[in-house]
Motif scaffolding. Structure first.
Motif, short mmCIF file in Angstrom:
data_model
loop_
_atom_site.label_atom_id
_atom_site.label_comp_id
_atom_site.label_asym_id
_atom_site.label_seq_id
_atom_site.Cartn_x
_atom_site.Cartn_y
_atom_site.Cartn_z
N ASP A 1 0.83 -1.20 0.00
CA ASP A 1 0.00 0.00 0.00
C ASP A 1 0.87 1.26 0.00
N LEU A 2 1.90 1.29 0.84
CA LEU A 2 2.79 2.43 0.89
C LEU A 2 3.52 2.60 -0.44
N ARG B 1 1.09 4.05 -2.97
CA ARG B 1 0.80 5.47 -2.72
C ARG B 1 1.97 6.34 -3.13
N ARG B 2 3.19 5.89 -2.85
CA ARG B 2 4.38 6.66 -3.27
C ARG B 2 4.44 6.75 -4.80
N THR C 1 10.43 -1.02 -2.34
CA THR C 1 10.15 -0.66 -0.94
C THR C 1 11.33 0.02 -0.26
#
Length: 163
Positions: free
Chosen positions: A60-61, A64-65, A140
């Motif tokens: 999710d992160l 979004r990035r 990531t």
């Protein structure tokens, strides 16, 4: 690339009856499958670790990035007055140097290859390596600092282009 956590590893699968043809657990398989990376312990550990670390929250992160980065790239081109179409999904992005919407590869044929090459070289000279076609992806391990560096480098490169 993902399944081996960046290390050489491949996998395939299929219906049980098909996969049974490759099964060596009961003697010689009906269809042998030799390979230089078969049962590579480093790739297996890297892949298993990747699966452990790639949690729904991490994905999710990451997404979004990447959403924010695609918007920032579009803004940078708009500020420079250079037409671009930004595509991508999840962690992927692509910069198409055309003013026409991109729905298939045919829509990219009007892109300016010379400008795309100058963009690639400009970013490379700034310490940013993307695919020469203007395609990239996040991982990531990239955080706000790295994305800020990309954004600043892109703007410096674009400022040298004549619209």
């Amino acid at each position: 690339k993902l399944i081996g956590g960046g290390f050489p590893l491949g996998a395939f699968g299929g219906r049980g009856d098909i996969m049974a043809l490759f099964d060596p657990s009961h003697g010689k398989p009906a269809v042998p499958h030799p390979g230089s990376h078969n049962a590579n312990p480093i790739g297996m550990v890297a892949g298993a670790t990747t699966l452990e670390l790639l949690t729904p929250a991490a994905i999710d992160l990451l997404n979004r990035r990447a959403d924010a980065l695609r918007l920032d790239i579009a803004d940078a081109f708009a500020e420079a007055g250079i037409p671009v179409q930004i595509t991508g999904l999840g962690s992927l992005f692509a910069m198409h140097l055309t003013r026409h919407p991109v729905r298939s590869y045919r829509d990219t044929l009007s892109s300016d290859p010379e400008l795309r090459h100058r963009l690639f070289l400009g970013l490379f000279n700034e310490g940013i390596l993307i695919d020469p076609r203007g395609v990239g992806n996040l991982s990531t391990v990239l955080g706000d600092q790295e994305l800020g560096q990309f954004s600043a480098a892109l703007r410096r490169v674009l400022s040298g282009f004549v619209a």
